[in-house]
Design an enzyme around this catalytic site. Sequence first.
Site, mmCIF file in Angstrom:
data_model
loop_
_atom_site.group_PDB
_atom_site.id
_atom_site.type_symbol
_atom_site.label_atom_id
_atom_site.label_comp_id
_atom_site.label_asym_id
_atom_site.label_seq_id
_atom_site.Cartn_x
_atom_site.Cartn_y
_atom_site.Cartn_z
ATOM 1 N N LYS A 1 6.321 -67.548 -80.481
ATOM 2 C CA LYS A 1 7.304 -66.814 -79.686
ATOM 3 C C LYS A 1 6.545 -66.234 -78.501
ATOM 4 O O LYS A 1 5.313 -66.347 -78.451
ATOM 5 C CB LYS A 1 7.927 -65.682 -80.511
ATOM 6 C CG LYS A 1 6.882 -64.829 -81.260
ATOM 7 C CD LYS A 1 7.523 -63.785 -82.173
ATOM 8 C CE LYS A 1 8.048 -64.337 -83.470
ATOM 9 N NZ LYS A 1 9.490 -64.245 -83.613
ATOM 10 N N LYS B 1 6.506 -57.685 -80.775
ATOM 11 C CA LYS B 1 6.610 -58.795 -81.739
ATOM 12 C C LYS B 1 5.436 -58.787 -82.720
ATOM 13 O O LYS B 1 5.450 -59.501 -83.711
ATOM 14 C CB LYS B 1 6.690 -60.124 -80.988
ATOM 15 C CG LYS B 1 7.967 -60.242 -80.140
ATOM 16 C CD LYS B 1 8.008 -61.564 -79.390
ATOM 17 C CE LYS B 1 9.157 -61.701 -78.410
ATOM 18 N NZ LYS B 1 10.437 -62.084 -79.033
HETATM 19 C C1 NBG Z 1 15.991 -61.951 -76.063
HETATM 20 C C2 NBG Z 1 15.691 -61.119 -77.320
HETATM 21 C C3 NBG Z 1 15.744 -61.973 -78.571
HETATM 22 C C4 NBG Z 1 17.071 -62.711 -78.611
HETATM 23 C C5 NBG Z 1 17.276 -63.484 -77.329
HETATM 24 C C6 NBG Z 1 18.609 -64.186 -77.294
HETATM 25 C C7 NBG Z 1 15.653 -61.283 -73.741
HETATM 26 C C8 NBG Z 1 15.911 -60.270 -72.693
HETATM 27 N N1 NBG Z 1 16.117 -61.032 -74.947
HETATM 28 O O1 NBG Z 1 15.615 -61.159 -79.693
HETATM 29 O O2 NBG Z 1 14.414 -60.529 -77.172
HETATM 30 O O3 NBG Z 1 17.110 -63.586 -79.693
HETATM 31 O O4 NBG Z 1 17.232 -62.613 -76.226
HETATM 32 O O5 NBG Z 1 19.647 -63.298 -77.516
HETATM 33 O O6 NBG Z 1 15.048 -62.293 -73.477
#
Ligand code: NBG
Length: 797
Positions: free
Chosen positions: A535, A541
Site C-alpha cells: 500500500k 498505515k
Molecule cells: C483513500 C483512503 C482509503 C480508501 C480509499 C478509497 C484517499 C484520500 N483516501 O482508506 O485512505 O480505501 O481512499 O476510498 O486516497
Amino acid sequence: MSYVNAITNTSLRADIVRHLTFTMGKDAAHASAYDWRMALSFALRDRIVEPWFAATRRTWETGAKRVYYLSMEFLVGRMLEDAAINLGLRDAASEALAGLGVDFSELVGEEPDAALGNGGLGRLAACYMESMATLGCPGYGYGIRYEHGLFRQSIEGGEQREQAETWLTQRHPWEFERPESAYLVGFRGEVTRLAGRAVWTPSETVRAEAHDTPVIGWGGRWANTLRLWSAKPTTLFDLARFNHGDYAAAAEPEALARTLSRVLYPDDTTFQGKELRLKQEYFLVSSALQDILRRHLAGGFALGDLPAHAAIQMNDTHPALAGPELIRLLVDVHGMEFAAAIEIAVACLGYTNHTLLPEALERWATYLMGSVLPRHMQIIEEIDAWHATRHPTRPHYVGIVKHHEVRMGDLAFVTSHRVNGVSKLHTELVKTSLFPELDALHPGRVVNVTNGVTPRRWLRMANPALSGLITRSIGPGWEADLDRLAALQPFVEDAGFRADFAAAKRANKAALAAWIGATQGLTVNPDAIFDVQVKRVHEYKRQLLNILQCIAHWQRLRDAPGSAVPRLRIFGGKAAPGYHAAKEIIRLINDVALVINADPKTRDALQIVYPENYNVSMAERLVPAADLSEQISTAGKEASGTGNMKFALNGALTIGTLDGANVEIRDEVGTENFFLFGLTATEVAERRRDPEHARRAILASQPLQDVLQMIAEGRFSPGEPGRYHGLVHNIWNSDYFLVASDFAAYDAAQAQVEAAFAEPDRWWRMAALNTARMGYFSSDRAIRDYMTGIWGTVSAL
Ligand code: NBG
C-alpha cells in the site's frame, strides 16, 4: 447470449493479422511483441465499439439518467487482459495468438500500467467504472489524461528514488482522440457587471481536448466512457516571436498550457497547496461540466430538468469546484437566477469523502482562489451566504470561507444532496468528528457506501487457479453475482476441496517465488507464510510496526532457531517524494532486510523482500499468493482500505486493527477467521491524552525496548549508526500513530498466526471461509448502493 460470443476464434485471428498489417504496417516475420500487442488490442477494441455504440444509443433513446464520476485519479492499470476477459475472449485470444506463434501472456506482460492515480482512491474509481459498465448503469468517468502518471520508484542503497513515468511514450491503443470535443477553460482575469449580470473575462485560456476510452463490462453487454482531458494551447505558436528568432519563447504558450495535464500530483494524503493543482482541479471540473450541459441540451431537455438526467459524483474534494462551476454556467452563461441554480446543483451533486486526515482536507487561501478564479470566489461567497440565511441558527463558526481560506470539504458538503463515507466506521466518524455541525443541519445527508472491488480483475483475472476451482465447485456466473461465493461454504468441510484450495494457493506462491527469484535475486521457500503489506507508505498505515515486530521475531529465532514456521515478509509501496518520515521507513525496512536475509542462523525461517515500484500489476501478482494480509493502521485513520478486500477475497487471512472496512470484513468472514489486535478508534483518542503513552508502552515491553535499542545502536546501519536516531527518538517521545502502544498486541497476534498456520486443516478452512464470505465487497454491490441511495439511476440492461 451477447453478440460478442458469436465472434469466432478464426475471425479474431484474421483481425489480429489485419491490424498487424494495416494498422501497424508490419508483417508477421518482422513484428515485435509490441506490434502484436497493438494488433491484438485493436482487434479486441473493435469488439468493444459495437456494444459501446449500442449503449450510447440506448441511453439517448430512453433519455436515461447518466452518472458522471468526477475524479482526479483513475488507477486503471493494464487494460488488455481485462478487456479480453470481460468480452469472454481471453481463451480465444490466447489460442488465436498461439496459432500465430505468439504467446498471449508475453503480450499482456508487455503492456505499461496506466498509473493515473496514487492509491486506493484512484483504484476505486477504476473498479467503479468497471462495475457501472457491468451493471449497465449509463455513465461517464471524467478525469485528466496525465502525460506522466505516478512516478516510477526504484530502491537504491535501500532508499526510494523517483523517476518520471512514461506510459504514453508508446501508442495507447485503447483510446479514441476527440479533437472536436474541446472546451475552453479560463483562469484569472476580471469580473465586471453588465446589465446586472457578472461577466468574467479570463486572462488565460486553455483548450481541454477529450480522449475517450470505452470501459467494457462483464459479458460485453454494456460499455461506458472514460473521458480524459488533455490541455492544449488556444494558439499553438507565437509566430511573431518565432520570426524574431526567439524559438523558446515562441513555444511558451504551448508549454504552459500542456503543464496542466503534464503530471499527476504524487500525494493523496496531504493537501498540496499549489496553484498548479488548483488549476488542474478546475480544468477537470470546467471541461466536464461544459460537456455535461452540452449533452443535456443536445437531448432537448430544459436546464431545470438537469437533476433528472445527471448525477454528478465528486470523488473526494478535488472536484469540489463542480458546485460553483455549475452555478456559474447556469447563471452567467444561461441566465438562470442564483437561487434556482444552486437548487439544481445540490440536486445533481454527490460528494464522497475518502479521508479524515486533517492534512488532506483541501483549503485554498482566498487570495489564491480570488486571483486564479475570481468569479468562483464570488460564487463561493454567495453559496456561503445562501447557506447561512437558510440556517440562521447555525453555530457562528460554521462556514465555507473561514480565516481567509475556502474549505473545500465544507463547500462539497453544502453543494451536495448526499455525502458519503466509504465504510461504516468512517461514515460514523465523518458525522461525529469531521462535519458534526453540517451533519446536524442536514440530517440524512450523510450516508454510508462501503467500498468494493471488482471481482473480474481481482479474482477472475488475477487468480485463474482459484477462479477455476470456484467455477468447478459452484458453477459459472459468480463473477457478476459475488454473493454466490457463499455457496462454497459447505465445500469447506470437504478435505478434498480444502486440499484443492491449498494447491491453488501453493501454485500462486510458487509463481511468485519464481518472480522474486528472477527480479530480487532471492531464493524463497514457497511453503513459508507469505505475509504481505502493500500500500502507500504512510505513518498511519504503520509499516513501521510491521518491521519492528519483524526484528523482535528475528531475535527470538536467533535464540531458538528452527522453532518457528518459516515466513516471508513482503513489503511494497511508494512514499510521496516530499514525505521524509515515510521515506525513512522504506529505508529502515530495506536496511533490516539486508541484515536479516544475510543471517545464516535464521535464513530458512525469516526473509524480507521489498520489490520496487509497487503498482496495480504487481498487486495482481501478490494478492493471489498471499497467506497473510497486513491491515494494521492506527484505528480511526484508514477510511476503508480496498487492498484488505482483495486479499481476503483471494483467501488470505487478515491481521488487522478495527479500522475502516476491516471491521466489516471481520463481521462477514467471522471473528474466528481474522487476527484482530490493537486499540479501537475510541481507545486511540483516549490513549493520546496521556502524554507518556509511548514511554509507558515501551517500558512495559522488553522485546520492544531491545528492538529500539538495536536500531539506535546502528545494528542495521553500521556505516552510519546515527541514521535512525530521529526515528527512535520520535517513537519514545511522541509516537502519534501509537506504534509502541499496539506493539505487544500485534506481536501476540502474529504468534496466533503462526499457531494457526502450523495446523493446515484449520488454516485452509479459515482461508476458504474468507473467500466464501467476501461476496459483499464486490464493487457491483457498492455501485448498486450508489445507484439507489445517491444517484437515482437504474440499470439500462
Ligand atoms: C483513500 C483512503 C482509503 C480508501 C480509499 C478509497 C484517499 C484520500 N483516501 O482508506 O485512505 O480505501 O481512499 O476510498 O486516497
